[in-house]
Design an enzyme around this catalytic site. Structure first.
Site, mmCIF file in Angstrom:
data_model
loop_
_atom_site.group_PDB
_atom_site.id
_atom_site.type_symbol
_atom_site.label_atom_id
_atom_site.label_comp_id
_atom_site.label_asym_id
_atom_site.label_seq_id
_atom_site.Cartn_x
_atom_site.Cartn_y
_atom_site.Cartn_z
ATOM 1 C CE LYS A 22 -2.820 2.604 3.342
ATOM 2 N NZ LYS A 22 -1.788 3.584 3.722
ATOM 3 C CB CYS A 116 -5.624 6.620 10.319
ATOM 4 S SG CYS A 116 -6.205 5.092 9.571
ATOM 5 N NE ARG A 121 -0.958 10.633 10.190
ATOM 6 C CZ ARG A 121 -1.347 9.560 9.521
ATOM 7 N NH1 ARG A 121 -0.450 8.783 8.957
ATOM 8 N NH2 ARG A 121 -2.614 9.265 9.392
ATOM 9 C CG ASP A 306 2.147 1.787 9.488
ATOM 10 O OD1 ASP A 306 1.750 2.651 10.291
ATOM 11 O OD2 ASP A 306 2.132 1.957 8.254
ATOM 12 N NE ARG A 398 -7.070 4.729 4.895
ATOM 13 C CZ ARG A 398 -6.031 4.848 5.711
ATOM 14 N NH1 ARG A 398 -6.126 4.477 6.974
ATOM 15 N NH2 ARG A 398 -4.892 5.342 5.278
#
Length: 417
Positions: A22, A116, A121, A306, A398
């Site tokens: 991704k 998200c 960020r 992640d 996603r």
């Protein structure tokens, strides 16, 4: 609204193939904007974020075809340099179009991106890098307008933080800028190397990807090319954790083990046996995992943020107490309260999570808070007694292609309703 229904307790065994990355395919799709003609992207995962990128490309005027994990993009009909708010809000990574559109059109207009909510960020690093290349920035009515009245010109860019997105945007804007661009403190992630490989196939001159200094020699134009996206290392970690928490034994094919070095060391410390053969990893887990002393998330090649929720969920059933320190996102632990509903014993203080392994988890109703937090719930539910229902799975979609079908191939009792 779709939900995942998972009846835990099955030991996962068998073999599955890991889909394309991704975090690699999204900047590559954005990069096609810079190219003349047609680009063909293979191993393109069927994700909602990918669909959102395709929709942005279509809005910009590109001709797009996406089927059988191959995206075909023709940019000869590109006619627009503005991305509307409704499309920007669909995914956080939409900001990656900024550098590509600016490099192609000489101007770009976007709104703040969605995705998200893991804490602030800001895209200030992206903007600062583009300013170095000659971009002029105006902000009004919730929009960011960039232009390059004197064209983009090579420059030395010193990133304050090794941001993946800022590095990618700087590279995308620099490939057709005049002169030489040097990006210091660049991110080193494999996904950046994949982007650079695609750009170079298209005629760009990008050197040093995978190191902290990337040098870009600007070229006048790029031509479309054919590229195969690298495997998704975070998806691989997810399925590894799912196998491990169930005491399973399974093979993951289509991976690059060198991208998983930091992750694999944690699994080995937890008592898992790992064997490598070409592009395949075979994981054998003990009946109960061991504690892991301390995991600290950091930039690549360290342990990825992640992967934190995935491994934390796995360690919730380990024998002993483990510690995780999150150094990237301040709100990463929002999913922990949902894990506690399944019986996980976790204490969070600031950026530190203390995971006291329990011998048993129990099913409950849970709600996804974000992409990786949602995957963490799936992992825990696979080992919980009873049937867990996970709602708001749009977050999971996603980043995971048919997660229910892949886990079913390993023997999980999981279905989407």
């Amino acid at each position: 609204m779709s939900k995942l229904v998972i009846t835990g307790g099955n030991r996962l065994t068998g073999e599955i193939k890991i889909h394309g990355a991704k975090n690699s395919v999204l900047p590559i799709l954005a990069a096609t904007v810079l190219c003349e003609g047609t680009s063909v992207i293979h191993n393109c995962p069927m994700l909602s974020d990918v669909t959102a990128s395709i929709n942005i490309l279509k809005f910009l005027g590109c001709q797009c075809d996406f089927k059988n994990n191959t995206a075909t993009i023709n940019t000869n009909t590109l006619k627009c340099s503005q991305i509307p708010e409704r499309l920007m809000r669909e995914m956080r990574s939409s900001v990656i179009f900024l550098g590509a559109v600016l490099g192609k059109c000489g101007n770009a207009v976007i709104s703040s991106p969605g995705g998200c909510e893991l804490g602030p960020r800001p895209i200030d690093l992206h903007i600062a890098a583009l300013k170095k290349l000659g971009a002029v920035v105006k902000e009004k009515y919730g929009q960011i307008e960039l232009s390059a009245p004197n064209g983009l010109n090579g420059a030395e860019i010193n990133l304050a933080f090794a941001s993946v997105g800022a590095t990618e945007n700087a590279v995308l804007a620099a490939v057709t800028a005049k002169g030489v661009t040097v990006i210091n403190n660049a991110a080193r992630e494999p996904e950046i190397c994949d982007l650079a490989e695609f750009l170079n196939l298209c005629g760009a001159r990008v050197y040093g990807s995978g190191t902290d200094t990337i040098t870009v020699f600007g070229v006048e134009n790029l031509n479309g090319s054919t590229h195969t996206v690298i495997p998704d290392r975070i998806a691989a970690t997810t399925y590894m954790a799912a196998v491990a928490i169930t005491g399973g034994d399974a093979a993951l094919s289509g991976i690059n083990p060198s991208h998983l070095t930091a992750v694999c060391s944690v699994f080995e410390e937890a008592g898992c046996g790992l064997k490598y053969s070409n592009n395949k990893l075979i994981l054998s887990a003990p009946k109960r995992l061991s504690r892991v002393s301390t995991i600290r998330t950091t930039v690549y090649p360290g342990f990825p943020t992640d992967a934190g929720p995935l491994v934390l969920a796995m360690l919730s059933k380990a024998n002993g107490t483990s510690v995780m320190v999150e150094n990237i996102f301040e709100n990463r632990y929002r999913y922990v309260d949902e894990l506690k509903r399944l019986g996980a014993k976790i204490r969070v203080e600031g950026k530190v999570a203390v995971i006291e392994g329990t011998s048993s988890l129990s099913a409950a109703g849970c709600k996804c808070t974000d992409l990786r937090g949602g995957a963490a719930l799936v992992i825990a539910a696979l080992a919980a007694k009873g049937t867990t229902v996970i709602s708001d799975i749009k977050h999971i979609k996603r980043g995971y292609e048919c997660i229910d079908k892949r886990l079913s191939l390993l023997g999980a009792d999981i279905k989407e309703i």
